[in-house]
Every structure is written in C-alpha cells, then in structure tokens.
Design a protein around this motif. Structure first.
Motif, PDB file in Angstrom:
ATOM      1  N   HIS A  94       0.831  -1.205   0.000  1.00 31.00           N
ATOM      2  CA  HIS A  94       0.000   0.000   0.000  1.00 31.00           C
ATOM      3  C   HIS A  94       0.868   1.260   0.000  1.00 31.00           C
ATOM      4  CE1 HIS A  94      -3.445   2.498   0.304  1.00 31.00           C
ATOM      5  NE2 HIS A  94      -2.949   3.099   1.363  1.00 31.00           N
TER       6      HIS A  94
ATOM      7  N   LEU B 263       2.164   1.857  -3.551  1.00 31.56           N
ATOM      8  CA  LEU B 263       1.147   2.285  -4.530  1.00 31.56           C
ATOM      9  C   LEU B 263       0.647   3.693  -4.210  1.00 31.56           C
ATOM     10  CD1 LEU B 263      -0.819  -1.079  -4.944  1.00 31.56           C
ATOM     11  CD2 LEU B 263       0.939  -0.132  -6.447  1.00 31.56           C
ATOM     12  N   TRP B 264       0.399   3.941  -2.932  1.00 27.43           N
ATOM     13  CA  TRP B 264      -0.083   5.261  -2.492  1.00 27.43           C
ATOM     14  C   TRP B 264       0.938   6.343  -2.842  1.00 27.43           C
ATOM     15  CZ3 TRP B 264      -4.817   6.370  -0.450  1.00 27.43           C
ATOM     16  CH2 TRP B 264      -5.000   7.600   0.177  1.00 27.43           C
TER      17      TRP B 264
ATOM     18  N   PHE C  23      -0.498   8.252  -8.784  1.00 28.04           N
ATOM     19  CA  PHE C  23      -1.583   7.599  -8.049  1.00 28.04           C
ATOM     20  C   PHE C  23      -2.926   8.313  -8.190  1.00 28.04           C
ATOM     21  CE2 PHE C  23      -4.193   6.894  -4.262  1.00 28.04           C
ATOM     22  CZ  PHE C  23      -4.302   5.510  -4.269  1.00 28.04           C
TER      23      PHE C  23
ATOM     24  N   ILE D 104      -6.540   1.262  -9.979  1.00 25.37           N
ATOM     25  CA  ILE D 104      -5.608   0.186  -9.642  1.00 25.37           C
ATOM     26  C   ILE D 104      -6.376  -1.055  -9.210  1.00 25.37           C
ATOM     27  CG2 ILE D 104      -3.928  -0.503  -7.879  1.00 25.37           C
ATOM     28  CD1 ILE D 104      -2.763   2.282  -7.966  1.00 25.37           C
TER      29      ILE D 104
ATOM     30  N   PRO E  55      -7.008  -7.297   0.031  1.00 28.43           N
ATOM     31  CA  PRO E  55      -5.932  -7.057   1.004  1.00 28.43           C
ATOM     32  C   PRO E  55      -6.191  -5.753   1.752  1.00 28.43           C
ATOM     33  CG  PRO E  55      -5.070  -7.358  -1.250  1.00 28.43           C
ATOM     34  CD  PRO E  55      -6.541  -7.231  -1.366  1.00 28.43           C
ATOM     35  N   LEU E  56      -5.961  -5.783   3.068  1.00 23.38           N
ATOM     36  CA  LEU E  56      -6.222  -4.612   3.903  1.00 23.38           C
ATOM     37  C   LEU E  56      -4.913  -4.084   4.517  1.00 23.38           C
ATOM     38  CD1 LEU E  56      -9.343  -5.940   5.873  1.00 23.38           C
ATOM     39  CD2 LEU E  56      -9.339  -4.484   3.841  1.00 23.38           C
ATOM     40  N   ALA E  57      -4.901  -2.787   4.788  1.00 24.65           N
ATOM     41  CA  ALA E  57      -3.786  -2.170   5.503  1.00 24.65           C
ATOM     42  C   ALA E  57      -4.370  -1.307   6.622  1.00 24.65           C
ATOM     43  CB  ALA E  57      -2.942  -1.328   4.547  1.00 24.65           C
TER      44      ALA E  57
ATOM     45  N   HIS F  54      -5.571   1.820   8.547  1.00 27.80           N
ATOM     46  CA  HIS F  54      -6.095   3.102   8.076  1.00 27.80           C
ATOM     47  C   HIS F  54      -5.560   4.211   8.969  1.00 27.80           C
ATOM     48  CE1 HIS F  54      -8.923   6.240   6.927  1.00 27.80           C
ATOM     49  NE2 HIS F  54      -9.213   5.506   5.875  1.00 27.80           N
TER      50      HIS F  54
ATOM     51  N   TRP G 268     -10.514  -0.184   7.857  1.00 26.96           N
ATOM     52  CA  TRP G 268      -9.287  -0.667   7.231  1.00 26.96           C
ATOM     53  C   TRP G 268      -9.119   0.029   5.875  1.00 26.96           C
ATOM     54  CZ3 TRP G 268     -12.839  -4.689   8.858  1.00 26.96           C
ATOM     55  CH2 TRP G 268     -12.474  -5.329  10.045  1.00 26.96           C
ATOM     56  N   ARG G 269      -7.903   0.287   5.515  1.00 26.82           N
ATOM     57  CA  ARG G 269      -7.578   0.792   4.180  1.00 26.82           C
ATOM     58  C   ARG G 269      -7.568  -0.377   3.196  1.00 26.82           C
ATOM     59  NH1 ARG G 269      -8.150   5.258   2.475  1.00 26.82           N
ATOM     60  NH2 ARG G 269      -6.569   6.499   3.547  1.00 26.82           N
ATOM     61  N   CYS G 270      -8.192  -0.222   2.044  1.00 23.74           N
ATOM     62  CA  CYS G 270      -8.094  -1.235   0.985  1.00 23.74           C
ATOM     63  C   CYS G 270      -6.803  -0.960   0.216  1.00 23.74           C
ATOM     64  CB  CYS G 270      -9.303  -1.170   0.066  1.00 23.74           C
ATOM     65  SG  CYS G 270     -10.843  -1.434   0.956  1.00 23.74           S
ATOM     66  N   VAL G 271      -5.940  -1.970   0.140  1.00 25.45           N
ATOM     67  CA  VAL G 271      -4.588  -1.775  -0.402  1.00 25.45           C
ATOM     68  C   VAL G 271      -4.618  -1.255  -1.845  1.00 25.45           C
ATOM     69  CG1 VAL G 271      -2.500  -3.005  -1.139  1.00 25.45           C
ATOM     70  CG2 VAL G 271      -3.470  -3.420   1.127  1.00 25.45           C
ATOM     71  N   GLY G 272      -3.924  -0.165  -2.086  1.00 25.91           N
ATOM     72  CA  GLY G 272      -3.810   0.380  -3.436  1.00 25.91           C
ATOM     73  C   GLY G 272      -4.997   1.224  -3.861  1.00 25.91           C
ATOM     74  N   GLN G 273      -5.930   1.499  -2.936  1.00 25.79           N
ATOM     75  CA  GLN G 273      -7.137   2.260  -3.251  1.00 25.79           C
ATOM     76  C   GLN G 273      -7.285   3.431  -2.280  1.00 25.79           C
ATOM     77  OE1 GLN G 273      -8.663   0.816  -5.816  1.00 25.79           O
ATOM     78  NE2 GLN G 273      -7.616  -1.138  -5.671  1.00 25.79           N
ATOM     79  N   TYR G 274      -7.934   4.522  -2.729  1.00 25.98           N
ATOM     80  CA  TYR G 274      -8.360   5.571  -1.794  1.00 25.98           C
ATOM     81  C   TYR G 274      -9.732   5.149  -1.292  1.00 25.98           C
ATOM     82  CZ  TYR G 274      -8.635  10.284   0.239  1.00 25.98           C
ATOM     83  OH  TYR G 274      -8.722  11.347   1.109  1.00 25.98           O
TER      84      TYR G 274
ATOM     85  N   ASN H 204     -11.884   2.671   2.001  1.00 26.24           N
ATOM     86  CA  ASN H 204     -11.812   1.913   3.244  1.00 26.24           C
ATOM     87  C   ASN H 204     -12.951   0.917   3.317  1.00 26.24           C
ATOM     88  OD1 ASN H 204     -14.092   2.858   5.137  1.00 26.24           O
ATOM     89  ND2 ASN H 204     -13.219   4.802   4.419  1.00 26.24           N
ATOM     90  N   LEU H 205     -12.724  -0.121   4.093  1.00 28.45           N
ATOM     91  CA  LEU H 205     -13.778  -1.064   4.475  1.00 28.45           C
ATOM     92  C   LEU H 205     -13.982  -0.857   5.962  1.00 28.45           C
ATOM     93  CD1 LEU H 205     -15.631  -3.497   3.839  1.00 28.45           C
ATOM     94  CD2 LEU H 205     -13.744  -4.945   4.558  1.00 28.45           C
TER      95      LEU H 205
END
Lengths: 98, 98, 98, 98, 98, 98, 98, 98, 98, 98
Positions: free
Chosen positions: H65, H68-69, H74, H79, I83-85, I87, J44-50, J52-53
């Motif tokens: 992340h 990519l961020w 970006f 993506i 996949p989660l990261a 926040h 949670w941040r969704c990886v590679g995306q702006y 969240n979940l």
C-alpha cells in the motif's frame, strides 16, 4: 397503477449555492404535493446514498413520465422504473388497490 | 426498521411437481403470516418477472435475516437487500413509522 | 398504454422433442391471438438471437403481467420490460395512438 | 430493413441556452422529416428517462449510419443499435413490411 | 452490407461424441459453403477462446438472420452482431465495397 | 500476425475547433499511411457510433502498441484489442495470410 | 512476444474421479514441459481462487492459441488474454527480453 | 510475497504540460528505484492501453500500500490488486522465490 | 496481515443430504479451529444471503491461500479477496494490530 | 446492529488545497469520535485504493444513515452498505455482540 422508482441524485459541485437550495426546496414541495394528491405513495431514503426508493400510483405511463420529467432535480438524477402488479400472496389482493 | 428486498425466483425445472406445489403453498402461507404480524409490509409482483419487490419492517438485521433464511423458496431465490431510512420529504415523517 | 418487451428464449436441451414442439406451437398461437386482439402490437426477431423485441398496448400493468406470465415459453425466457410514453417529436402525437 | 435504436441523451449543463434550444428544435425537425420520408417508423419516450426507443426502416446499414450520424444531438447521445428481422409469429409476415 | 459477428461456442459436455463430431463437421461445411458464395467474408479464431470473429456481406438483415439461425452450432453459441458501414478513412472507400 | 481492434472515440467538447480539425485530419492521414504499408488491413465504421472496428497485420505486439500509441486521437479513445489466429474453417487457411 | 493469460478453472462436479485426476496430472505435465521450453514464463496461483495468472513468451498469436487450445483443462477454463509490450520504465528495456 | 497489480492511467487533459512532464518523469524514477530495490519485479505495457501490468514482491500488505499510495501518478490511476501465491505446477516451486 | 474475504456459497441441490451435512459440519469445525488459532478474526453473515464477510489475519499470501483452498465448501464457493492495511484514522493505529 | 460499509473516495482535483485539507482533517476527527463512541467499530484501508472497508455498530438504519450522510467527505464518496448478522460459526455467538 403502481411503479417502483429508484432515483439517484448527483447535483454538480459547481452549481451556485442559491440555485442548489432553490432546486432542493422545489423538489421537496413538488414531492409533497404529489403525496397529497395520492400519486407519490411512498418515499424512502436508501441508507448511505443520495437516493430514494419511491412507489407511485398513477393513471398510466404518460402520467408517470410527466411526473418524473417535471422533477426539479430531474436533470441531475439517474432513474430506474419498475412496473408493479398485485402479488398473489398479498393479503390486500381481495380488496381495492392501495 | 425498514428494508426493501427484491427476490428473484428460479425453481429448478426438475423439481418434482408435488414438491414444487408444496413449496409454493408454504411460501404463500409464510408470507401471509408475516404480513399479519406486521413484518412483511408490502409485496408487489415485478411485471413480467418471477420476482417480487417487498418492504419489511423488522426489529433489526438479525430479524430480517431469520425471515429471509426461513423462506421456503430461499434456496431458489437470489435476494437483494436495501436498508431504508425516513426520507426528509416524507409527509409522514412527523408521525409514526408506516 | 405501451410497453417495449425484450424476450430472450433459452429452451433446455433435454426437453422432450414433443413437449418442445407443443410449447413453440402454443407460443405462436398465443402470440397471434394477442395480435388479433390488438394487445401485441409489434413483434420483431433480433438478428442472430433466439429473441424478440415486442411492443404491447395494454390497459394497465396488471394486463401486461397477465399476458407475459401466461406465455407458454415464460419459464424459459428472460424478459426485460420498458414502459413507453408518447414522444414529443412523434408526428402521430396529435392523433390516435398507433 | 428494420433496426431498433435506443438513444440516451445527455446534453452538457454548460451548453449555452440558445445553443441548446437550437439543437433540440433542429433535432425535432430532423426527426419529423424522417418520419415523413418513412425512414423513422416509430419513436417512443422511455418513461422517466431522457431517452427514446425508435424503429427505423432503411435501405441498408449505410443509410442508417448516415441518419444517426446526422442527428443534431448525436454528440450528446449514446446509441444502441439492434438489427431486426421478421418474426415467424408476426401475422403481417405474409404481407408487406409494416 | 457488412456485419461483424462474434460467436462464442459452448458445446455441452454430455453431447454424444458422434453428435458432437457431426455438428462440428457440418458447421465447417456450412461455413465454407458461405465463404464460397461470398457471404461469409472473414473468419478468425479469437486466441485462447472457442470463439470466432467473422465478417458477413449479405443482402439485408433477413439474410444475415437466416444464415446465423441455420448454423449447426447455433443452439450452443452466444452471438453478438455489429452492423458495419464504410469508414471515411478507408482507402477502398472510393471503389467497390469489399 | 492479426489483431482485431475496436476504437471508441470521445473528443472533448471544449477542444478548440482548429485543434479538433487538425487531429481528425492527422488521424486520417496516419490511418491511410498504415493502410498503404499493409499494417492496417481493415477499418469499418460501427453503425450509429463514433467508433471503428479494425484489423491489423503486424510483426508483433510491440509493433501494434507503437501504432496504437501513435494514433493522433489516442488520448481520446478507448481501445479494445483481440489477438486473432487462423480459423480451421477458413478456406484461405492453406494459402497466404490475407 | 509476451502475453498475460488469466485462467479460471471450473471442473464439473460429476466428472469421474479418475478422469479428473488424469486431467489435472496431464495439465501439470503439459505446463511444466512448456516452462522447460521457455514458452510458459510465469505461473502464479491467484489467492483464494482455482485460477492462475500466467505469462507466455511465444513466437506469435498462432503459437499462443495452439498452446492454450491444447491445455488438458481447456474445456473447463475461462481464459482472458492480454498482449504485453515492453514498458518504457522497465530497467531491462535496454537488454534482452526477459 | 507477490502481488499482481494492474494500473490504468488517465491524466487529465487540462494538467499543465510542465506538471505532466514532471509527474511522468518522477513516476519513471520512482518505478526504477523500486525495481532496483527488488520490490517492483515486473512491469509490462498492456498493448493499446495507457496501462501496465506489474508484479510486486513485498514484505506485506502495508508495504504494497505504501508503494502504490506513493506513486506520483496515483491520483490519476485506477488500480486493481491480485494477491498471488506459488502455483503447484511452477517448476521453481522448490527453489527460491523469483 | 489482514484480508477481507467475501464467500458466497452455492451447494448443488443434488448433493446427497449426508454429504451436505458432513460438509457443513466440517466447514464449521474448520472455521472455529481457525478462529481459535487467531487467523480467522471475524465472520459475519450477510443478511438475506448464503454468504459471509470474513477478516483473516495471516502470515502471508501463501497462508491465506492454504486456508481458503482447504475450506470444505471451497468447491461450492465463489470468493473475493481484498488485502487490507492499517487506516490512518484508526485509533488503534498506534497500538498493536487488532 | 452491524453493517459493513465500503467507501471509495474521489476528491475533485480542482478543490482548493485548503478546503481539501480541511475536509480530510474533519473526516479524520469525525471518524475517531465515532470510534470512541463505539459506533465505528473497524476501519481498514483497501490496499492500493483511496478506499476503506468499515464496520459500524449502530442502533438502527436511521443511525447509520445519519452517520454516513454526515461524513465530511460524503459528497465525494461512493458508498456500499451490507447489513450483517451473527454467523452460526462465530465462536463469539454465545456471548455479547462484539
């Protein structure tokens, strides 16, 4: 005659605030007038969306189109129309159409 | 608490006729029982489809899931759930929930 | 009141040939009867598809649903319904509905 | 030779009002001219949409493309074309093309 | 008059091997006959797919539908039809239609 | 080596007319140059769309990418690429690649 | 010449266990043979899916189609092909193709 | 730990040319730095698209992340991330991760 | 390392009842074992669906794939992995990963 | 009562930097306040995306809508809501709702 209508609203960000307020105010008045006349039977907010799910009871397709086309927010809506009929399991089926 | 639920039914062709009749009969009874209890508020047929659009008024998510999971036709349905809230333009907004 | 209806047909391969012939024959008769009664106004084949695009002129939603639900091939069709209204550019707008 | 054509119109909000009026006026004239010539056979409004469903009767693909490309609103439309053929259940099948 | 046609083939696994062989053989013969008559102008395999992209040159929509409907593999195909016209950048535009 | 390429063009409305004319002119010249070199084998207009369906015959993927990336209208196109192979039913299969 | 290929596998449940084992065994052997020949450059499992993402390095489209069509599991796969070219940011761009 | 990442780039037309050049230059430098560090394992251009297919080898989701961020482009990319695992047919499965 | 996983279950109707019961029982035991080991962090039922939304905390992609591939109901599921990261707004961000 | 909510953020490029900073700051404060009150249970941040979940634990649909509608970034989000219920395999099922 019943129709389910889903309306998703997307007001452009650059609309003048006055114009926006005016539109939303007129939309509400228009909606409530049609509730009073008995044509706009239900309106619910879809949770987390600038959207509503509505049910209309109108004379015919022409009447529904006239109503939807006349919505103050019509130019900023995407609209989905589902014609409805009485369901055989509906307990109200033996009585007058609601 | 209101939810819109769209149910699309697809009963397999090779289901025994008796079993099919039994399922459909039990589905109708189940549906009407929940109408009487006030949880299945509306049911409409979607024109030209083996589908219905329904509105449920339930205590919470658990209650809605229990009802839908218990539908005799559940294994043959695809179901879409939309949580609803009161719309600010709803004339009934000041009164009791319909 | 006019509706456009697109019907896509998918008859299962393992249907007995007699049953298939019977269904298709009854479908044709049913369709032509409704053409004579003036409710099934147009039917066109979509090129390269086992599909048709039709226009119905019916009293109301209930009438349309009754017709579509009664199609002998209904269990093997997927159906899309579009309610129609008079178009302001239609030259026939001042006269009787075509 | 028949084609069904669905046109969805989306005129940009920032088009000058005069230009917009001019476009819509020319669109209507263009449409009615082709109705008179017998090429634009049907035009219906799709209820609740800035859209129409039309049927064209043209000499060939080139003719249809020329007509659609020439629509004053063409740059603001998304268009879907479905070639049609005579349906075997059509009562008019033995007579002249409608 | 030209049409692009994409055909995706999905022959059911439980078709008797003889019937399958027969179908595929007849499909090939049917295709080559129409190549000789000049109606099936191009056929290409889509890489990695049981699919082809073809171009037909036919008298009209009816002719195209008759050809596609008559494909031995028609019941096992999904078909997409795109009507084509001459492109203004086509060098062959001044000459006879290819 | 053959590829089918579908190009959908969407030139922004606010592009200066001169720039637009220039782009379209250069696009046509570029296209015709590649027709002459034998790399752009076919180009057809998709009826009712600002789109074309083309077939390219190129040395390899790199060559195709170089051609498409170099299209004057590339920034305003959405492009779909389908690699093609010889079809076993193609009568020309035994001869030179068309 | 490089291609990315995504393969989603769906082996029918009623395939005889022996036939299934045989297929999977032959698929693995086929895959490894092509790894050794240098044509099947990468194969990765997509997490949580009966799917792989692969990269092929082949002479041309024909070669790729021959490989994919020959996969023992081909009848039970859906396949997506993406032609690849060298990326201008690739450090290996000046050297031999990887 | 490997991930496939597809990046589709859409730089707004009205970005100042200097800013655009700067972004693209920094994107390339950023990409090559990560190739040198061994985290950006592969990058391929998708033919005919302003897109790439890449493979990353990173310590964990957080690392991916962060990379990519941090991409200069970006804000102008869409993506898609696919987590990868070792495939049982991969000849390299017994050796070190490539 | 966290992943959201959505699982949609579709057990074939013709599975022997014993086999079905056995599968569902083993699925539950498998799931609860992984909850105890701390890898299957959350599991929620999606209302009105034979589906769950789960969160996994695993060492790496390989571990997640091994878990999902080993699900007794895996052959009857369609699975989506996100996949989660961490926040940046997560209050727990300064402390240990939940 | 639990809901999964996926939020995809798309802040317009031409928003004034101050306004943007202000929005993002207020979004974070709003989010953390609701974490403290126990309504915003997970983010949670969704990886590679702006994107969240998130998981919310709220009194009812009205409460969830009020929270989402009040998000400072609401006008720039697209939001998907999934009502959740307790899963029968959840070890915590016998205890208090997490």
């Amino acid at each position: 005659m019943l129709f389910a209508v889903r309306m998703d609203v997307d007001i452009p960000r650059d609309l003048a605030p006055d114009e926006r307020t005016d539109l939303v105010t007129r939309e509400k008045a228009y909606c409530q007038e049609l509730q009073k006349s008995g044509e706009w039977v239900h309106i619910w907010r879809c949770v987390g969306q600038y959207s509503n799910l509505s049910v209309f009871d109108v004379a015919d397709n022409e009447a529904l189109h006239r109503i939807l086309w006349g919505l103050p927010l019509f130019p900023f809506m995407s609209i989905e129309v589902t014609p409805l009929a009485q369901h055989p399991s509906d307990l109200a089926a033996g009585g007058p159409v609601r």
